[in-house]
Design an enzyme around this catalytic site. Structure first.
Site, short mmCIF file in Angstrom:
data_model
loop_
_atom_site.label_atom_id
_atom_site.label_comp_id
_atom_site.label_asym_id
_atom_site.label_seq_id
_atom_site.Cartn_x
_atom_site.Cartn_y
_atom_site.Cartn_z
CE LYS A 152 -41.68 52.78 107.27
NZ LYS A 152 -40.97 51.38 107.34
CE LYS A 194 -42.27 59.69 99.51
NZ LYS A 194 -41.03 60.46 99.43
CG LEU A 212 -44.45 54.76 80.05
CD1 LEU A 212 -43.96 55.74 81.18
CD2 LEU A 212 -45.04 53.73 80.65
CG HIS A 230 -43.35 59.94 104.70
ND1 HIS A 230 -44.02 59.25 103.90
CD2 HIS A 230 -41.92 59.70 104.26
CE1 HIS A 230 -43.64 58.56 103.07
NE2 HIS A 230 -42.11 58.84 103.17
NE ARG A 249 -37.66 53.72 78.70
CZ ARG A 249 -36.81 54.80 78.98
NH1 ARG A 249 -36.81 55.67 77.83
NH2 ARG A 249 -36.26 55.03 80.07
CD GLU A 280 -33.59 59.14 104.59
OE1 GLU A 280 -33.75 58.39 103.76
OE2 GLU A 280 -34.03 60.45 103.94
#
Length: 514
Positions: free
Chosen positions: A210, A176, A112, A268, A69, A244
């Site tokens: 990875k 995901k 959309l 994961h 957009r 994290e």
């Protein structure tokens, strides 16, 4: 004898496994990218596309179309892509590579649910077929919130963009999370399956791209050293960690209501569990790999006592990296009464001959001690030690640790004699680091996955059966948490709530400190 590299060429770590000299090069194609204004597109996808081109893995007949957009012309989107590449690409910037790539960059503005916008999109990709020779091969990358997937998929069907023929292909790429529970995952799959056949649906879990994750298979099945002890006879337990050190940042709108378990464990960490626990596949083709992973996920059992076998928490204010940081409830965009967990830990078991009785501990969280993802196989103690207690006072369990990020590699921990005249045994580490052992840099996960989409190579992509099995594991845990309402606080910069430590302490174990 290896052929000499082309002048100025970037080393190619994505070469064909059957011949180290043959690169896996995508054929003529167009990648249509929905959600081009988001962080994922800017920081990962567009730089990865450039890196693939820079490695010589995209053909001259390649086109990149952005849809969003925005009141942009083609050159406006090209400038956005250029800035993203200059800031985030992993390979050196080369003007000739960018020039060739940018000639195939197009942009289509629209909503959309706008029929006219998708009709313009169809016209744009047909023009690329004529101008760039892209052959009618289109991949549609939905870098969008899952709630918007149905609108895009229906529009692709209405406009005819999803229809292939014997000379071309059409593929859809879904990021995901694949739903927020089993029922929503099944609904989403039904919508996509009504438009695209299963072999044309690529579900992206970037962790599977990875290098170190894939090295799990090489470590296990290319060596006789580890596989004989990769079982309940030698392994005491397995820890899978994704930690994290950052908070939710600008993801507050997405993250709140989703939480750590849905965001990380469902995809994961359960995928890592499947790779660790699977039996040797008959080949490394997509169907054989998926079959073994599905067997593992089907065999996962939940403990009867979900209260004692799970922990969840929410980070509070604290110190991280020498700076004072806010708690989750103080973050911008987070409701003051939010019950969303930022930390989750669960204990699972795999009911199979190989793993019966071996606990798998999975944990993930934000604002933890440091950023790290690893899988640790912790082995049983030796049945007999011909030493005194004082001689082995600092000796722990042997462990094989697979580091997924940030320092990719493998560490083996074992006991060794301390130099000196006395007999004293202490833990030491034997370390393998990718950066020190190979001259070629590992490709970024999205490079590999985008290339696999364009080539049509699906081994690294979970299919719907894996997604549903993962939700069948996680749904009862989330429902239990909703019923009890238990949510512990933990200080930022620590390693989670006390209830997570208690989860292992009940069985005489402790979490590793990565």
């Amino acid at each position: 004898m290896r052929e000499p590299a082309m002048p100025g060429a970037v080393p190619n770590p994505l070469r064909d496994v059957r011949d180290r000299r043959l690169p896996r090069i995508a054929g003529p194609s167009v990648l249509v990218l929905f959600g081009v204004t988001g962080d994922l597109a800017r920081k990962k996808l567009m730089p990865a596309i450039y890196d693939l081109a820079n490695r010589g893995l995209l053909p001259p007949g390649f086109g990149l179309v952005g849809f969003a957009r925005r009141d942009w012309e083609h050159q406006d989107f090209a400038q956005v892509a250029y800035e993203a590449v200059r800031e985030h690409a992993r390979t050196p910037f080369r003007e000739d590579v960018w020039r060739q790539l940018s000639e195939g960059v197009r942009f289509v503005p629209g909503e959309l649910d706008d029929d006219a916008a998708f009709d313009r999109l169809a016209e744009t990709v047909r023009e690329l077929d004529e101008q760039r020779g892209t052959g009618g091969n289109y991949a549609f990358y939905l870098s969008l919130p899952p709630k918007l997937f149905p609108d895009v998929v229906r529009q692709l069907k209405r406009s005819g963009l999803s229809e292939s023929d014997e000379r071309s292909w059409r593929r859809v790429v879904i990021e995901k999370p694949f739903g927020h529970d089993l029922a929503s995952a099944q609904d989403l799959n039904q919508i996509v399956d009504d438009v695209f056949p299963p072999q044309s649906v690529f579900r992206i879990d970037h962790y599977l791209g990875k290098e170190t994750v894939q090295n799990i298979l090489a470590l296990r099945f290319a060596n006789t050293l580890f596989e004989p002890i990769w079982n309940r006879g030698y392994v005491d337990h397995v820890q899978i960690t994704m930690a994290e050190d950052i908070g939710v940042g600008g993801r507050a709108g997405y993250y709140d209501g989703i939480g750590a378990a849905r965001d990380v464990i469902q995809n994961h960490l359960l995928q890592l569990l499947a790779l660790i626990a699977m039996e040797e596949p008959t080949s490394f083709g997509a169907d054989a790999l998926r079959a073994e992973k599905e067997k593992v996920l089907s065999a996962v059992v939940l403990p009867r006592d979900l209260e004692g076998a799970t922990a969840r928490g929410q980070y509070a204010a604290g110190w991280q990296g020498g700076s004072k940081v806010r708690g989750y409830l103080e973050e911008d965009g987070i409701p003051a009464d939010s019950r969303t967990e930022t930390y989750a830990a669960i204990k699972l078991e795999v009911d199979s001959r190989r793993w019966a009785g071996v606990p798998f501990y999975l944990r993930t969280g934000k604002r933890l001690g440091r950023r790290v993802t690893e899988v640790a196989l912790v082995f049983q103690r030796a049945p007999h030690l011909p030493f005194t207690t004082t001689e082995t006072s600092e000796l722990g369990h042997n462990a094989l640790v697979i580091r997924v990020q940030p320092d990719e590699g493998v560490t083996l921990r074992f006991g060794s004699k301390v130099p000196g005249t006395a007999m004293e045994v202490r833990d030491v580490n034997m370390d393998f680091a990718y950066g020190a052992s190979f001259t070629e840099a590992s490709p970024e996960a999205y490079e590999r996955l985008i290339l696999d989409v364009l080539i049509g190579d699906p081994p690294l992509f979970p299919r719907q059966e894996e997604v549903e099995l993962s939700w069948r594991i996680l749904d009862p845990i989330i429902e239990h948490w909703a019923e009890t309402g238990k949510l512990d606080q933990y200080r930022s910069g620590t390693w989670g709530p006390a209830s997570a430590d208690e989860l292992l302490a009940r069985e005489g174990r402790v979490w590793r400190r990565p």
